[in-house]
Write a protein that holds these residues in place. Structure first.
Motif, PDB file in Angstrom:
ATOM      1  N   ALA A  85       0.978  -1.320   0.146  1.00  0.00           N
ATOM      2  CA  ALA A  85       0.018   0.220  -0.091  1.00  0.00           C
ATOM      3  C   ALA A  85       1.206   1.294  -0.025  1.00  0.00           C
ATOM      4  N   TYR A  86       1.925   1.327   0.730  1.00  0.00           N
ATOM      5  CA  TYR A  86       2.783   2.253   0.820  1.00  0.00           C
ATOM      6  C   TYR A  86       3.461   2.627  -0.663  1.00  0.00           C
ATOM      7  N   GLN A  87       3.728   1.582  -1.403  1.00  0.00           N
ATOM      8  CA  GLN A  87       4.375   1.937  -2.595  1.00  0.00           C
ATOM      9  C   GLN A  87       3.321   2.659  -3.604  1.00  0.00           C
ATOM     10  N   THR A  88       2.239   2.287  -3.504  1.00  0.00           N
ATOM     11  CA  THR A  88       1.052   3.025  -4.267  1.00  0.00           C
ATOM     12  C   THR A  88       0.883   4.419  -3.629  1.00  0.00           C
ATOM     13  N   TYR A  89       0.883   4.430  -2.499  1.00  0.00           N
ATOM     14  CA  TYR A  89       0.813   5.892  -1.721  1.00  0.00           C
ATOM     15  C   TYR A  89       1.708   6.878  -1.993  1.00  0.00           C
ATOM     16  N   ALA A  90       2.891   6.433  -1.893  1.00  0.00           N
ATOM     17  CA  ALA A  90       4.182   7.202  -2.046  1.00  0.00           C
ATOM     18  C   ALA A  90       4.600   7.201  -3.534  1.00  0.00           C
ATOM     19  N   ARG A 143      16.205   3.609   2.204  1.00  0.00           N
ATOM     20  CA  ARG A 143      16.319   4.998   1.971  1.00  0.00           C
ATOM     21  C   ARG A 143      14.893   5.604   2.195  1.00  0.00           C
ATOM     22  N   PHE A 144      13.758   4.772   2.234  1.00  0.00           N
ATOM     23  CA  PHE A 144      12.512   5.274   2.544  1.00  0.00           C
ATOM     24  C   PHE A 144      12.184   5.059   4.084  1.00  0.00           C
ATOM     25  N   SER A 145      13.183   4.824   4.960  1.00  0.00           N
ATOM     26  CA  SER A 145      12.884   4.493   6.163  1.00  0.00           C
ATOM     27  C   SER A 145      12.323   3.431   6.752  1.00  0.00           C
ATOM     28  N   LEU A 146      12.094   2.578   5.971  1.00  0.00           N
ATOM     29  CA  LEU A 146      11.472   1.225   6.053  1.00  0.00           C
ATOM     30  C   LEU A 146      11.860   0.371   6.814  1.00  0.00           C
ATOM     31  N   PRO A 147      11.616  -0.316   7.687  1.00  0.00           N
ATOM     32  CA  PRO A 147      12.360  -1.387   8.403  1.00  0.00           C
ATOM     33  C   PRO A 147      12.150  -2.727   7.587  1.00  0.00           C
ATOM     34  N   SER A 148      12.657  -3.934   8.161  1.00  0.00           N
ATOM     35  CA  SER A 148      12.555  -5.292   7.608  1.00  0.00           C
ATOM     36  C   SER A 148      11.140  -5.449   8.103  1.00  0.00           C
ATOM     37  N   ILE A 149      10.284  -6.182   7.485  1.00  0.00           N
ATOM     38  CA  ILE A 149       8.712  -6.414   7.574  1.00  0.00           C
ATOM     39  C   ILE A 149       8.756  -7.536   8.728  1.00  0.00           C
ATOM     40  N   GLY A 150      10.115  -8.000   9.227  1.00  0.00           N
ATOM     41  CA  GLY A 150      10.064  -8.944  10.459  1.00  0.00           C
ATOM     42  C   GLY A 150       9.534  -8.551  11.539  1.00  0.00           C
TER      43      GLY A 150
END
Length: 273
Positions: free
Chosen positions: A198-203, A217-224
């Motif tokens: 969803a964030y890929q679409t949103y941003a 680079r987008f400040s997103l951590p691992s989905i773990g």
């Protein structure tokens, strides 16, 4: 191997290497380039990240619970919601809030950062003037401006509920930790992937088109870690203070992830021409 903590050295090395090839960069320009290479928006964001990992030994660890009856200095926010793991630079001009920051700096550097219900309120001092949930944060550093205001870097640690306030030289709060639920569930893991999509679409970004490892680079951590993901995406949204506060107050990680998807599905607010 060098990482973001070596950014200043890397900027100097880059500047010297380019100078040897008759290409001149200022110190500021080289730092901005290194920040972007390392995946940060600008040097200010990277500098705050470096400062956050260099906290003094007296700083409190994220999972250290507040003591019963302990009153922690309060930093009220007019128009921002701070999340756990979030690093932000804020400006402090009100006298009591300056006193709160200074008191924290001579102690364990902890403050309670909590949003005001009414941004126009210059002297919030009662419990109903604030939202019921904020975060304990570490004061990473502070700089005094020409006009006496403080530029303060804070790093969010953990969600807390406001139990009661004390009003004196500065505003203090007795707080209680908020326990999270559902962060290790299968549903939370599945929703983490949905949040990233969803964030890929949103941003309007495409992670698949980026080099391996560049999601940082987008400040997103691992989905773990679903909770960490939710609290990292939330500040990136163009949402209202009320909407972000609702996310902060949501202790159930599954519900928080679902709410994030709802907000992003609605799209960015349209700009008025």
């Amino acid at each position: 191997m060098r990482d973001f903590r070596d950014a200043k050295t890397m900027a100097k090395t880059l500047r010297e290497a380019l100078h040897a090839k008759s290409f001149t960069l200022t110190n500021s320009e080289s730092q901005e380039l290194i920040a972007r290479i390392l995946g940060y928006r600008d040097w200010n964001v990277l500098a705050a990240r470096i400062q956050a990992v260099q906290l003094p030994a007296t700083s409190v660890q994220p999972n250290t619970p507040p003591s019963v009856g302990e009153h922690i200095p309060v930093v009220p926010m007019r128009d921002m919601v701070l999340f756990p793991h979030m690093i932000s630079r804020i400006f402090v001009a009100r006298d009591k809030t300056r006193q709160a920051v200074e008191h924290a700096l001579v102690g364990d550097r902890r403050v309670v950062v909590v949003a005001q219900r009414r941004g126009a309120d210059d002297r919030p001092s009662t419990i109903d003037a604030f939202y019921p949930v904020g975060v304990i944060a570490n004061v990473v550093d502070r700089q005094t401006q020409v006009d006496g205001a403080l530029k303060v870097t804070v790093c969010g640690l953990q969600r807390i509920g406001i139990v009661r306030l004390t009003d004196g030289e500065f505003l203090g709060a007795e707080v209680a930790p908020i326990k999270e639920q559902g962060s290790q569930s299968r549903k939370a893991a599945a929703l983490s992937s949905a949040v990233l999509d969803a964030y890929q679409t949103y941003a309007e970004v495409d992670f698949s088109a980026l080099p391996s490892g560049s999601k940082a680079r987008f400040s997103l951590p691992s989905i773990g870690d679903p909770s960490l993901l939710a609290d990292t995406v939330a500040p990136l949204l163009s949402a209202s203070v009320e909407e972000k506060q609702q996310l902060l107050e949501t202790g159930d990680v599954v519900t928080r992830l679902e709410r994030l998807i709802e907000l992003m599905s609605a799209g960015r607010p349209k700009e008025v021409a």
